[in-house]
Design an enzyme around this catalytic site. Structure first.
Site, PDB file in Angstrom:
ATOM      1  N   THR A 267       1.065  45.220  19.781  1.00 27.84           N
ATOM      2  CA  THR A 267      -0.314  45.708  19.815  1.00 27.84           C
ATOM      3  C   THR A 267      -1.178  44.929  18.814  1.00 27.84           C
ATOM      4  O   THR A 267      -2.234  44.409  19.166  1.00 27.84           O
ATOM      5  CB  THR A 267      -0.358  47.217  19.489  1.00 27.84           C
ATOM      6  OG1 THR A 267       0.400  47.921  20.475  1.00 27.84           O
ATOM      7  CG2 THR A 267      -1.783  47.739  19.456  1.00 27.84           C
TER       8      THR A 267
ATOM      9  N   ALA B 158      -2.373  47.545  23.654  1.00 27.29           N
ATOM     10  CA  ALA B 158      -1.440  48.674  23.549  1.00 27.29           C
ATOM     11  C   ALA B 158      -0.105  48.270  24.156  1.00 27.29           C
ATOM     12  O   ALA B 158      -0.034  47.956  25.342  1.00 27.29           O
ATOM     13  CB  ALA B 158      -1.996  49.898  24.276  1.00 27.29           C
ATOM     14  N   CYS B 159       0.944  48.264  23.334  1.00 26.89           N
ATOM     15  CA  CYS B 159       2.276  47.947  23.842  1.00 26.89           C
ATOM     16  C   CYS B 159       3.099  49.223  23.972  1.00 26.89           C
ATOM     17  O   CYS B 159       2.664  50.293  23.570  1.00 26.89           O
ATOM     18  CB  CYS B 159       2.982  46.922  22.943  1.00 26.89           C
ATOM     19  SG  CYS B 159       3.419  47.537  21.307  1.00 26.89           S
ATOM     20  N   THR B 160       4.284  49.108  24.542  1.00 24.95           N
ATOM     21  CA  THR B 160       5.099  50.297  24.798  1.00 24.95           C
ATOM     22  C   THR B 160       5.471  51.044  23.526  1.00 24.95           C
ATOM     23  O   THR B 160       5.461  52.253  23.492  1.00 24.95           O
ATOM     24  CB  THR B 160       6.378  49.941  25.581  1.00 24.95           C
ATOM     25  OG1 THR B 160       7.011  48.847  24.928  1.00 24.95           O
ATOM     26  CG2 THR B 160       6.076  49.570  27.000  1.00 24.95           C
TER      27      THR B 160
END
Length: 109
Positions: free
Chosen positions: A16, A8-10
């Site tokens: 992701t 999970a990225c920002t």
């Protein structure tokens, strides 16, 4: 060795899915089974089942943000890194996971 993970990225888009792909490929190359759940702008995909989590030797969280359902991994050995580490050094990350499990098995003897 069985590994599960969450990526999970920002923003929840590019990193992701890149992290997911790189981790799964590195695990396969190392002879490990791995399933990575993604959490992003379109929600949770490839969601891990409780059985998959229970069977996992270790959990890799490649995350830059707070994830949903972290409590599912309670009692499991967890390695948490930013998505950038999973993208740039997936083979080293899988090696690290194997070392952690090998050390635990040695201690258990």
């Amino acid at each position: 060795m069985n590994i599960v993970g969450v990526a999970a990225c920002t923003v929840g888009i590019a990193h992701t899915y890149i992290a997911q792909e790189k981790l799964e490929n590195a695990a396969k190359k190392a002879g490990c089974n791995m399933k990575v759940e993604t959490q992003g702008t379109i929600g949770i995909e490839n969601e891990l089942t409780q059985a998959e989590i229970d069977q996992a030797d270790i959990v890799i969280l490649a995350v830059d943000v707070k994830i949903s359902g972290r409590e599912r991994f309670e009692g499991k050995r967890i390695i948490q890194v930013p998505t950038e580490v999973a993208v740039k050094s997936p083979n080293k990350l899988i090696e690290k996971a194997q070392e952690v499990i090998a050390q635990e098995k040695t201690k258990a003897r």
